[in-house]
Design a protein around this motif. Structure first.
Motif, mmCIF file in Angstrom:
data_model
loop_
_atom_site.group_PDB
_atom_site.id
_atom_site.type_symbol
_atom_site.label_atom_id
_atom_site.label_comp_id
_atom_site.label_asym_id
_atom_site.label_seq_id
_atom_site.Cartn_x
_atom_site.Cartn_y
_atom_site.Cartn_z
ATOM 1 N N UNK A 226 19.955 -9.047 25.286
ATOM 2 C CA UNK A 226 19.041 -8.544 24.266
ATOM 3 C C UNK A 226 17.581 -8.607 24.731
ATOM 4 N N UNK A 227 17.231 -9.593 25.548
ATOM 5 C CA UNK A 227 15.876 -9.637 26.109
ATOM 6 C C UNK A 227 15.604 -8.397 26.962
ATOM 7 N N UNK A 228 16.606 -7.929 27.693
ATOM 8 C CA UNK A 228 16.442 -6.743 28.529
ATOM 9 C C UNK A 228 16.335 -5.482 27.695
ATOM 10 N N UNK A 229 17.103 -5.412 26.611
ATOM 11 C CA UNK A 229 17.174 -4.193 25.818
ATOM 12 C C UNK A 229 16.083 -4.086 24.762
ATOM 13 N N UNK A 230 15.744 -5.193 24.113
ATOM 14 C CA UNK A 230 14.905 -5.119 22.923
ATOM 15 C C UNK A 230 13.508 -5.714 23.103
ATOM 16 N N UNK A 231 13.159 -6.079 24.322
ATOM 17 C CA UNK A 231 11.796 -6.505 24.615
ATOM 18 C C UNK A 231 11.331 -5.806 25.884
ATOM 19 N N UNK A 232 10.059 -5.944 26.176
ATOM 20 C CA UNK A 232 9.512 -5.398 27.419
ATOM 21 C C UNK A 232 9.143 -6.517 28.383
ATOM 22 N N UNK A 233 9.720 -7.673 28.178
ATOM 23 C CA UNK A 233 9.487 -8.794 29.076
ATOM 24 C C UNK A 233 9.937 -8.408 30.487
ATOM 25 N N UNK A 234 9.123 -8.655 31.509
ATOM 26 C CA UNK A 234 9.513 -8.293 32.876
ATOM 27 C C UNK A 234 10.840 -8.930 33.273
ATOM 28 N N UNK A 235 11.586 -8.226 34.099
ATOM 29 C CA UNK A 235 12.921 -8.688 34.480
ATOM 30 C C UNK A 235 12.882 -10.003 35.253
ATOM 31 N N UNK A 236 11.819 -10.240 36.020
ATOM 32 C CA UNK A 236 11.756 -11.506 36.760
ATOM 33 C C UNK A 236 11.577 -12.687 35.809
ATOM 34 N N UNK A 237 10.851 -12.481 34.702
ATOM 35 C CA UNK A 237 10.722 -13.548 33.705
ATOM 36 C C UNK A 237 12.033 -13.764 32.963
ATOM 37 N N UNK A 238 12.746 -12.687 32.692
ATOM 38 C CA UNK A 238 14.054 -12.815 32.043
ATOM 39 C C UNK A 238 15.017 -13.560 32.960
ATOM 40 N N UNK A 239 14.909 -13.304 34.263
ATOM 41 C CA UNK A 239 15.775 -13.996 35.223
ATOM 42 C C UNK A 239 15.541 -15.503 35.187
ATOM 43 N N UNK A 240 14.292 -15.911 34.991
ATOM 44 C CA UNK A 240 13.995 -17.346 34.888
ATOM 45 C C UNK A 240 14.619 -17.937 33.625
ATOM 46 N N UNK A 241 14.518 -17.199 32.513
ATOM 47 C CA UNK A 241 15.109 -17.670 31.259
ATOM 48 C C UNK A 241 16.629 -17.748 31.348
ATOM 49 N N UNK A 242 17.190 -16.913 32.200
ATOM 50 C CA UNK A 242 18.647 -16.902 32.365
ATOM 51 C C UNK A 242 19.166 -18.199 32.980
ATOM 52 N N UNK A 243 18.279 -18.934 33.636
ATOM 53 C CA UNK A 243 18.681 -20.192 34.265
ATOM 54 C C UNK A 243 18.784 -21.337 33.266
ATOM 55 N N UNK A 244 18.265 -21.131 32.057
ATOM 56 C CA UNK A 244 18.298 -22.191 31.049
ATOM 57 C C UNK A 244 19.733 -22.452 30.597
ATOM 58 N N UNK A 245 20.073 -23.716 30.446
ATOM 59 C CA UNK A 245 21.426 -24.096 30.055
ATOM 60 C C UNK A 245 21.374 -25.053 28.856
ATOM 61 N N UNK A 246 22.486 -25.140 28.169
ATOM 62 C CA UNK A 246 22.595 -26.075 27.056
ATOM 63 C C UNK A 246 21.605 -25.765 25.956
ATOM 64 N N UNK A 247 20.998 -26.802 25.390
ATOM 65 C CA UNK A 247 20.056 -26.636 24.286
ATOM 66 C C UNK A 247 18.807 -25.875 24.713
ATOM 67 N N UNK A 248 18.517 -25.887 26.010
ATOM 68 C CA UNK A 248 17.309 -25.209 26.497
ATOM 69 C C UNK A 248 17.375 -23.699 26.289
ATOM 70 N N UNK A 249 18.583 -23.148 26.109
ATOM 71 C CA UNK A 249 18.709 -21.706 25.885
ATOM 72 C C UNK A 249 18.012 -21.296 24.593
ATOM 73 N N UNK A 250 17.779 -22.258 23.697
ATOM 74 C CA UNK A 250 17.062 -21.958 22.451
ATOM 75 C C UNK A 250 15.636 -21.504 22.717
ATOM 76 N N UNK A 251 15.057 -21.955 23.824
ATOM 77 C CA UNK A 251 13.712 -21.503 24.186
ATOM 78 C C UNK A 251 13.716 -20.000 24.466
ATOM 79 N N UNK A 252 14.782 -19.526 25.096
ATOM 80 C CA UNK A 252 14.904 -18.091 25.366
ATOM 81 C C UNK A 252 15.067 -17.316 24.067
ATOM 82 N N UNK A 253 15.751 -17.912 23.094
ATOM 83 C CA UNK A 253 15.943 -17.245 21.802
ATOM 84 C C UNK A 253 14.619 -17.117 21.060
ATOM 85 N N UNK A 254 13.775 -18.126 21.163
ATOM 86 C CA UNK A 254 12.460 -18.056 20.528
ATOM 87 C C UNK A 254 11.617 -16.957 21.184
ATOM 88 N N UNK A 255 11.693 -16.868 22.506
ATOM 89 C CA UNK A 255 10.975 -15.806 23.210
ATOM 90 C C UNK A 255 11.469 -14.435 22.734
#
Length: 570
Positions: free
Chosen positions: A421-450
């Motif tokens: 959804x970050x790729x489809x519904x935002x204009x966040x650069x793909x390299x930043x999305x790739x960094x968020x993709x590394x988040x695991x466990x509860x930290x994935x919530x940070x990506x959801x806030x973004x």
């Protein structure tokens, strides 16, 4: 050549299969005498080879070989020699291996076409489900790697693509100069919902890539109703309601696109325009239209569309009115080519058949090379339709859904969907999305806030985010909260001084429940609260006594994450 084959069962299997293939709308066979002779001779050799097996085994393997060979003969992608080798494998292997061979051959038939104006990714049927075997990432992997136009590169890299006609030729067109493309939205409601957001994002990327987007409002086609994906006819809308809906859905596009004649206009050829197909459809003369364009469509072809076949298979009524929808959609493409030189139609994969009809109508009537490009139909990881929740549709207009609820929708995205959804519904650069993709466990919530912040800011503006964050923080911390970003309804002092208003009605008006039954379940489960206190009585009512310490508003909550405000007005 059938005399080469002495097994009557083989002829029978071939005959039955041929009938089934023709009746189910498999693309046109490309038969020729030389190929047929090679296939027949191959069958003859198989029969001789089969005499070394028992009679029982021969029947099984010969029938399997005939099925595989006939499928290969029907596909324009396979030669007679390929048919010989795979049929031989089917002949000598076990029942299990033969079935696997059948499965491996079947997908090769799915994307064949006889249309002059389309590539191998254009079929005669529309697609109602995202099938990986029909995806352009599978069918056109080599061509996709070569695209050089910025728009197609963005579509490819962010996962927007599903099908496209003549991909490399379209790439050349988009690389040469600014091109006009359109995407249609029927006026079936007074607001679009999140399910339409993918299409709006495609138009936004198209304009940012240096091209001219055309937003087509379906004021004319809304009088008929798109039958795609429906088991029954749509409710007929009056012209007044259609006009009201058209005005409602038009508002959202200005938040994503720069339009001609507005403050956001760039005064160049990429400025978007908005048109309504009622302008030309409502003035058509029936007999003239049938004479000029009806001859360009065949019932055979129209019956092959998946949207039509599904209705007929379910024995659901399919009116002649709805049957005309695909013709009018195709005519829209022709009209927009004539008026605005639009060469590309964009849309969802469920519209593929109608879009292909539009490209062919342009070729037949104007000798124009037109293109169609679709995006996949987006569902969540649990298979649910995008934009719909247990609490109703996620509307894009603020008067239908508050900024806070919109933000919460994205914040509640499942772990499996957040990167997509970050790729489809935002204009966040793909390299930043790739960094968020590394988040695991509860930290994935940070990506959801973004995701929630980016999507909400694009629709409602960044200004609302501070208030949303404060409200969210206070709700979870139990502190006195700011309610500015919460959905709100107003009541009068007279209503509160009397018997008050039932909680069931209030939860319904605040859209914290979808029905009174849903509100009752909420109260029974202990999730309904008034100012932090559980509501225990289903028949309870909000009265003036609940507004303590001179307050003019109270907060109702449905669970931990949803809340709304009731305010005394005046």
């Amino acid at each position: 050549y059938a005399t080469h084959i002495t097994s009557f069962s083989l002829i029978r299997y071939l005959s039955v299969l041929a009938i089934r293939l023709f009746l189910t709308g498999v693309p046109t066979f490309e038969l020729n005498l030389a190929k047929l002779r090679k296939i027949a001779l191959s069958f003859h050799h198989f029969y001789l080879f089969g005499n070394t097996f028992t009679k029982k085994n021969m029947k099984l393997t010969m029938s399997t070989a005939s099925l595989s060979a006939f499928l290969l003969m029907a596909s324009s992608r396979w030669s007679a020699t390929s048919a010989f080798s795979i049929s031989k494998n089917s002949f000598v292997n076990s029942r299990s291996s033969s079935r696997n061979a059948w499965r491996s051959v079947s997908p090769s038939l799915s994307m064949s076409t006889t249309a002059e104006s389309t590539s191998t990714t254009a079929t005669n049927t529309d697609v109602t489900k995202t099938d990986e075997s029909s995806s352009i990432y599978v069918q056109e992997a080599e061509a996709l790697a070569k695209v050089k136009s910025p728009f197609l590169q963005v579509m490819r890299d962010r996962g927007f693509l599903h099908q496209c006609t003549n991909l490399l030729e379209l790439d050349e067109k988009l690389s040469e100069k600014c091109q006009a493309a359109y995407l249609g939205f029927d006026a079936t409601a007074d607001s679009l919902h999140v399910g339409s957001l993918l299409q709006i994002m495609i138009l936004r990327h198209y304009q940012k890539s240096g091209h001219k987007p055309i937003v087509l409002i379906g004021g004319g086609t809304s009088k008929i109703g798109d039958p795609t994906g429906k088991d029954e006819s749509r409710v007929m809308l009056t012209e007044d309601i259609i006009a009201q809906n058209a005005a409602g859905i038009s508002k959202v596009f200005a938040k994503f696109l720069n339009f001609e004649g507005t403050d956001s206009a760039t005064d160049d050829e990429t400025d978007a325009i908005m048109v309504n197909n009622d302008d030309w459809l409502s003035t058509l003369k029936y007999l003239d239209f049938l004479r000029d364009y009806g001859s360009q469509f065949t019932i055979n072809r129209m019956l092959s569309f998946e949207s039509v076949k599904q209705r007929l298979d379910r024995e659901a009524p399919f009116s002649f009115l709805e049957f005309n929808y695909m013709i009018l959609q195709a005519y829209d493409f022709l009209e927009l080519y004539r008026r605005h030189n639009a060469i590309l139609q964009l849309g969802g994969s469920d519209q593929w058949g109608n879009m292909i009809s539009g490209t062919e109508l342009g070729r037949k009537c104007e000798s124009a090379q037109l293109f169609a490009l679709t995006a996949p139909l987006i569902t969540t990881s649990d298979g649910k339709k995008m934009g719909k929740t247990a609490n109703g549709a996620m509307w894009l207009n603020a008067d239908r859904l508050s900024e806070y609820d919109y933000w919460q929708f994205w914040r509640n995205t499942s772990d499996d969907d957040v990167i997509r959804f970050l790729k489809l519904f935002t204009e966040l650069p793909l390299d930043e999305i790739a960094k968020l993709e590394q988040l695991k466990g509860a930290a994935i919530n940070d990506a959801k806030v973004v995701l929630a912040d980016e999507a909400t800011a694009m629709l409602h503006g960044k200004e609302c985010l501070a208030q949303i964050h404060e409200t969210t923080k206070n709700m979870f911390s139990g502190k006195g909260e700011s309610t500015d970003s919460l959905p709100r309804i107003f009541v009068t002092q007279e209503e509160m001084d009397g018997e008050g208003i039932g909680f069931l009605d209030l939860f319904l008006k605040l859209e914290l429940a979808t029905s009174k039954k849903d509100a009752r379940r909420l109260i029974q489960g202990g999730g309904a609260k008034l100012e932090g206190e559980k509501i225990t009585e289903e028949t309870g009512r909000l009265t003036a006594a609940d507004f303590v310490d001179g307050k003019t508003e109270v907060t109702l909550r449905a669970g931990k994450k949803r809340a709304g405000v009731v305010e005394i007005q005046g």
